[in-house]
Motif scaffolding. Sequence first.
Motif, PDB file in Angstrom:
ATOM      1  N   ALA A   1       0.845  -1.212   0.000  1.00  0.00           N
ATOM      2  CA  ALA A   1       0.000   0.000   0.000  1.00  0.00           C
ATOM      3  C   ALA A   1       0.878   1.259   0.000  1.00  0.00           C
ATOM      4  O   ALA A   1       0.507   2.280  -0.587  1.00  0.00           O
ATOM      5  N   ASN A   2       2.043   1.163   0.609  1.00  0.00           N
ATOM      6  CA  ASN A   2       2.967   2.307   0.620  1.00  0.00           C
ATOM      7  C   ASN A   2       3.557   2.594  -0.753  1.00  0.00           C
ATOM      8  O   ASN A   2       4.261   3.583  -0.931  1.00  0.00           O
ATOM      9  N   GLN A   3       3.294   1.715  -1.712  1.00  0.00           N
ATOM     10  CA  GLN A   3       3.781   1.961  -3.073  1.00  0.00           C
ATOM     11  C   GLN A   3       2.761   2.748  -3.892  1.00  0.00           C
ATOM     12  O   GLN A   3       2.924   2.931  -5.098  1.00  0.00           O
TER      13      GLN A   3
ATOM     14  N   TRP B   1       0.688   6.525  -4.120  1.00  0.00           N
ATOM     15  CA  TRP B   1       0.987   7.915  -3.719  1.00  0.00           C
ATOM     16  C   TRP B   1       0.098   8.376  -2.563  1.00  0.00           C
ATOM     17  O   TRP B   1      -1.130   8.374  -2.679  1.00  0.00           O
ATOM     18  N   HIS B   2       0.729   8.817  -1.487  1.00  0.00           N
ATOM     19  CA  HIS B   2      -0.017   9.243  -0.300  1.00  0.00           C
ATOM     20  C   HIS B   2       0.801  10.235   0.523  1.00  0.00           C
ATOM     21  O   HIS B   2       2.002  10.397   0.313  1.00  0.00           O
ATOM     22  N   SER B   3       0.127  10.875   1.480  1.00  0.00           N
ATOM     23  CA  SER B   3       0.801  11.564   2.580  1.00  0.00           C
ATOM     24  C   SER B   3       0.453  10.768   3.820  1.00  0.00           C
ATOM     25  O   SER B   3      -0.630  10.184   3.903  1.00  0.00           O
ATOM     26  N   ASP B   4       1.337  10.757   4.797  1.00  0.00           N
ATOM     27  CA  ASP B   4       1.131   9.863   5.935  1.00  0.00           C
ATOM     28  C   ASP B   4      -0.027  10.304   6.829  1.00  0.00           C
ATOM     29  O   ASP B   4      -0.151  11.485   7.179  1.00  0.00           O
ATOM     30  N   SER B   5      -0.836   9.314   7.187  1.00  0.00           N
ATOM     31  CA  SER B   5      -1.850   9.487   8.241  1.00  0.00           C
ATOM     32  C   SER B   5      -2.851  10.599   8.000  1.00  0.00           C
ATOM     33  O   SER B   5      -3.427  11.120   8.948  1.00  0.00           O
TER      34      SER B   5
ATOM     35  N   LEU C   1       3.675  14.463  -1.571  1.00  0.00           N
ATOM     36  CA  LEU C   1       3.178  13.078  -1.603  1.00  0.00           C
ATOM     37  C   LEU C   1       4.405  12.189  -1.673  1.00  0.00           C
ATOM     38  O   LEU C   1       5.466  12.620  -2.121  1.00  0.00           O
ATOM     39  N   HIS C   2       4.264  10.935  -1.290  1.00  0.00           N
ATOM     40  CA  HIS C   2       5.371  10.003  -1.485  1.00  0.00           C
ATOM     41  C   HIS C   2       4.844   8.601  -1.728  1.00  0.00           C
ATOM     42  O   HIS C   2       3.677   8.297  -1.485  1.00  0.00           O
ATOM     43  N   ARG C   3       5.762   7.747  -2.208  1.00  0.00           N
ATOM     44  CA  ARG C   3       5.466   6.321  -2.366  1.00  0.00           C
ATOM     45  C   ARG C   3       6.784   5.559  -2.417  1.00  0.00           C
ATOM     46  O   ARG C   3       7.838   6.119  -2.759  1.00  0.00           O
TER      47      ARG C   3
ATOM     48  N   ARG D   1      12.895   2.641   9.034  1.00  0.00           N
ATOM     49  CA  ARG D   1      12.111   2.926  10.236  1.00  0.00           C
ATOM     50  C   ARG D   1      11.636   4.370  10.210  1.00  0.00           C
ATOM     51  O   ARG D   1      12.431   5.275  10.012  1.00  0.00           O
ATOM     52  N   ARG D   2      10.340   4.531  10.440  1.00  0.00           N
ATOM     53  CA  ARG D   2       9.762   5.869  10.300  1.00  0.00           C
ATOM     54  C   ARG D   2       9.264   6.409  11.631  1.00  0.00           C
ATOM     55  O   ARG D   2       8.772   5.650  12.469  1.00  0.00           O
ATOM     56  N   THR D   3       9.380   7.707  11.776  1.00  0.00           N
ATOM     57  CA  THR D   3       8.671   8.411  12.841  1.00  0.00           C
ATOM     58  C   THR D   3       7.860   9.509  12.171  1.00  0.00           C
ATOM     59  O   THR D   3       8.229  10.009  11.104  1.00  0.00           O
TER      60      THR D   3
HETATM   61 MN    MN Z   1       4.092   6.775   3.897  1.00  0.00          MN
END
Ligand code: MN
Length: 296
Positions: free
Chosen positions: A112-114, A116-120, A265-267, A280-282
């Motif tokens: 799903a992270n592949q 295009w989205h912005s987090d949360s 946006l990112h992917r 690892r993300r914060t």
């Molecule tokens: Mn993301």
Amino acid sequence: MSLVITPENPLRPSFVGVVTGVNLSKPLDQQSIEAIDRGMDHYGVLVFRDQPLSQDEQIDLSVQFGPLDSGLRKATGAATRFKYDQLIDIGNVALDGSIANKDNKKLIGVLANQLWHSDSTFQNLPVKYSMLSAVVVPEEGGQTQWADLRAAWDALPESTKKYVEGKTGWHSAFHSRIMLGDSDYSQEQLDKFPPVERPLVHTHPGSGKKVLFPSVHITHVSDLAVPEGRLLVAELLEHATQAQFVYSHSWRPGDYVMWDNRSTLHRGTRYDLSIRRDLRRTTTLERDYVPAEIAA
Ligand code: MN
Ligand code: OGA
């Protein structure tokens, strides 16, 4: 040592900065925090090389930019291999440290992270920065890409700007996963993340720039029938992610990339899931926001 930020691409001086002259594993002084905040407002994405961080160091670094969010795990209740709930596991590593098998539920998040989205954006929270620390990366594929949503807005035809302005998108946590064929969520899980309404165009607080804000998390658009809304989002995503607005990051272990979820946006890009990828993300919230679980 003093902190310096230069454009990643001199031909695109307001998107993606490269930061040198700072050690992220030590507490930052106020000047460095402010320089990074200003850099984020200007560039949207900041790249730091050669900054390997332990779990403790990444958390200590991240909280200097605001309270942390732990994302979707709040609803799925998935276990974590990390010491902290607020470290989000981006990669294909199973709980026991092995590479996740094809049938591991975790991989749906990877896939799903592949998209295009912005987090949360599907949470009713003032989400701000995300930061990704690369620990192990595959030799081929698995880049992360960002798109500049300020430039995307500026380049929209006037008629489309008029059409989009004032409309809102409803962001839903599970939409991208359901689109990929994973619909196995209980009502209880779905209820934890009711859809969140956000404008399709907003003004970025730090730069005053207008931002086009489409996302794969949008299920429908205000005032439009579902198919029309989804087609509009698809059109806007296609526009915003044209090559001239996109930066593609090829990871090296020890890279640290920070981005502003309100202006980009990112992917992830495809990679061989049988090869280890450990990032690892914060994710931070607006600085003066107090998360309910902390306020309680
Ligand atoms: Mn993301
Ligand atoms: C993220 C994300 C994509 C990737 O870290 O939030 O969506 O796989 N990453 O690099």
